[in-house]
Design a protein around this motif. Structure first.
Motif, short mmCIF file in Angstrom:
data_model
loop_
_atom_site.label_atom_id
_atom_site.label_comp_id
_atom_site.label_asym_id
_atom_site.label_seq_id
_atom_site.Cartn_x
_atom_site.Cartn_y
_atom_site.Cartn_z
N PRO A 1 16.96 21.64 20.68
CA PRO A 1 18.18 21.33 19.92
C PRO A 1 17.94 21.47 18.42
O PRO A 1 16.86 21.18 17.93
CB PRO A 1 18.49 19.88 20.30
CG PRO A 1 17.73 19.64 21.56
CD PRO A 1 16.50 20.49 21.47
N ALA A 2 18.95 21.94 17.72
CA ALA A 2 18.90 21.98 16.26
C ALA A 2 19.55 20.70 15.75
O ALA A 2 20.61 20.31 16.23
CB ALA A 2 19.63 23.21 15.73
N ARG A 3 18.94 20.04 14.79
CA ARG A 3 19.45 18.77 14.28
C ARG A 3 20.19 18.98 12.96
O ARG A 3 19.66 19.55 12.02
CB ARG A 3 18.29 17.79 14.08
CG ARG A 3 18.63 16.54 13.31
CD ARG A 3 19.74 15.71 13.96
NE ARG A 3 19.38 15.22 15.28
CZ ARG A 3 18.75 14.06 15.49
NH1 ARG A 3 18.41 13.29 14.47
NH2 ARG A 3 18.47 13.67 16.71
N LEU A 4 21.42 18.50 12.94
CA LEU A 4 22.20 18.48 11.71
C LEU A 4 22.43 17.03 11.31
O LEU A 4 22.54 16.15 12.17
CB LEU A 4 23.57 19.14 11.91
CG LEU A 4 23.59 20.58 12.41
CD1 LEU A 4 25.03 21.07 12.48
CD2 LEU A 4 22.77 21.48 11.51
N ASN A 5 22.51 16.80 10.02
CA ASN A 5 22.80 15.46 9.54
C ASN A 5 23.90 15.55 8.49
O ASN A 5 23.78 16.26 7.50
CB ASN A 5 21.55 14.83 8.92
CG ASN A 5 21.73 13.36 8.66
OD1 ASN A 5 21.93 12.57 9.59
ND2 ASN A 5 21.69 12.97 7.39
N PHE A 6 25.00 14.83 8.74
CA PHE A 6 26.15 14.84 7.85
C PHE A 6 26.19 13.52 7.08
O PHE A 6 26.23 12.45 7.68
CB PHE A 6 27.45 15.02 8.64
CG PHE A 6 27.56 16.35 9.31
CD1 PHE A 6 28.21 17.41 8.69
CD2 PHE A 6 27.01 16.56 10.56
CE1 PHE A 6 28.30 18.64 9.31
CE2 PHE A 6 27.10 17.78 11.19
CZ PHE A 6 27.75 18.83 10.56
N ARG A 7 26.21 13.62 5.76
CA ARG A 7 26.30 12.44 4.92
C ARG A 7 27.74 12.27 4.45
O ARG A 7 28.35 13.19 3.88
CB ARG A 7 25.37 12.56 3.71
CG ARG A 7 23.90 12.61 4.10
CD ARG A 7 23.02 12.92 2.90
NE ARG A 7 23.01 11.82 1.92
CZ ARG A 7 22.39 11.91 0.76
NH1 ARG A 7 21.75 13.03 0.42
NH2 ARG A 7 22.40 10.89 -0.08
N PHE A 8 28.29 11.10 4.72
CA PHE A 8 29.67 10.78 4.37
C PHE A 8 29.72 9.76 3.25
O PHE A 8 28.91 8.83 3.21
CB PHE A 8 30.41 10.19 5.58
CG PHE A 8 30.80 11.19 6.63
CD1 PHE A 8 32.10 11.67 6.70
CD2 PHE A 8 29.88 11.63 7.57
CE1 PHE A 8 32.47 12.57 7.68
CE2 PHE A 8 30.23 12.53 8.56
CZ PHE A 8 31.54 13.00 8.61
N TYR A 9 30.72 9.92 2.37
CA TYR A 9 30.99 8.94 1.33
C TYR A 9 32.43 8.48 1.47
O TYR A 9 33.33 9.31 1.68
CB TYR A 9 30.76 9.55 -0.06
CG TYR A 9 31.08 8.58 -1.19
CD1 TYR A 9 30.14 7.64 -1.57
CD2 TYR A 9 32.30 8.62 -1.85
CE1 TYR A 9 30.42 6.74 -2.60
CE2 TYR A 9 32.58 7.74 -2.87
CZ TYR A 9 31.64 6.80 -3.24
OH TYR A 9 31.90 5.91 -4.25
N ARG A 10 32.67 7.18 1.38
CA ARG A 10 34.02 6.66 1.50
C ARG A 10 34.64 6.44 0.13
O ARG A 10 34.21 5.60 -0.65
CB ARG A 10 34.03 5.34 2.28
CG ARG A 10 35.44 4.83 2.57
CD ARG A 10 35.44 3.65 3.50
NE ARG A 10 34.73 2.50 2.94
CZ ARG A 10 34.63 1.32 3.56
NH1 ARG A 10 35.15 1.15 4.76
NH2 ARG A 10 33.97 0.33 2.98
N GLY A 11 35.65 7.24 -0.15
CA GLY A 11 36.35 7.13 -1.43
C GLY A 11 37.82 6.83 -1.22
O GLY A 11 38.22 6.28 -0.19
N ASP A 12 38.64 7.21 -2.18
CA ASP A 12 40.06 6.92 -2.12
C ASP A 12 40.75 7.55 -0.91
O ASP A 12 41.74 7.02 -0.40
CB ASP A 12 40.75 7.41 -3.40
CG ASP A 12 40.26 6.66 -4.64
OD1 ASP A 12 39.72 5.56 -4.48
OD2 ASP A 12 40.41 7.19 -5.74
#
Length: 204
Positions: free
Chosen positions: A156-167
């Motif tokens: 498997p290829a691993r992806l990592n998504f970084r989220f920021y909570r804004g308006d």
């Protein structure tokens, strides 16, 4: 290779990863103050990720033309990313010294580079399966969601998504493929560009 990282981003945005970018470097907190978070209920990052993936995969299964892909990415996929926050990270400490015009120009350039590369590589999608991992809260405003792209006969290829909570709720501001960060790549790109454009005093 950079193309594989952006291709991985596509199959969210999700398909084959395996980037060989330079190793990630530590990055400090962006200069601007954290944005206020609305009080209403918001979709969580995993829900946002699934929604974006479902929309994209359904569209790609219609065998769209390159022009249709570009239009779809601009109209439907761009809204899942926070390009303003990405620009602050990429600019680093220099962000505080930039004018509003310079910030806007950099954000537009970053957005166009990212979306253009994304659209050019979406045609390589080949129905890979996706497995979502449990979200990891980095801070009150940031969450990381890991995704495994399952490939028959391979790891498997691993992806990592970084989220920021804004308006506007949770938005993606970085994608890493097997540990290599798109945000780091663009920071290095703009740093080199700035250095190349710097006046060379004393040279005739």
């Amino acid at each position: 290779m950079k193309s594989n990282l952006l291709l991985a981003t596509a199959l969210v945005f999700c398909t084959t990863a395996g980037s060989v970018l330079a190793a990630p470097v530590p990055m400090g907190t962006p200069w601007s103050a954290p944005r206020a978070v609305p009080q209403q209920t918001q979709a969580n990052p995993t829900t946002v990720l699934r929604e974006g993936m479902n929309r994209l995969v359904a569209f790609l299964q219609t065998n769209p033309s390159p022009n249709q892909i570009s239009a779809f990415v601009d109209a439907e996929i761009a809204r899942y990313f926070d390009f303003s926050y990405m620009t602050q990270w990429v600019a680093g400490r220099n962000y505080r010294y930039m004018s509003e015009g310079e910030r806007h120009a950099m954000e537009e350039q970053l957005k166009q580079m990212f979306l253009t590369a994304l659209a050019q590589r979406l045609g390589s999608y080949s129905n890979q399966s996706v497995r979502f991992n449990r979200p990891h809260r980095v801070s009150g405003q940031e969450v990381s969601v890991g995704v495994d792209i399952l490939q028959p006969g391979g790891y498997p290829a691993r992806l990592n998504f970084r989220f920021y909570r804004g308006d506007d709720g949770w938005k993606v501001f970085d994608v890493s493929a097997n540990g290599s960060s798109a945000l780091v790549h663009y920071r290095q790109y703009f740093t080199r560009l700035q250095y190349q454009q710097r006046p060379r005093w004393g040279r005739g």
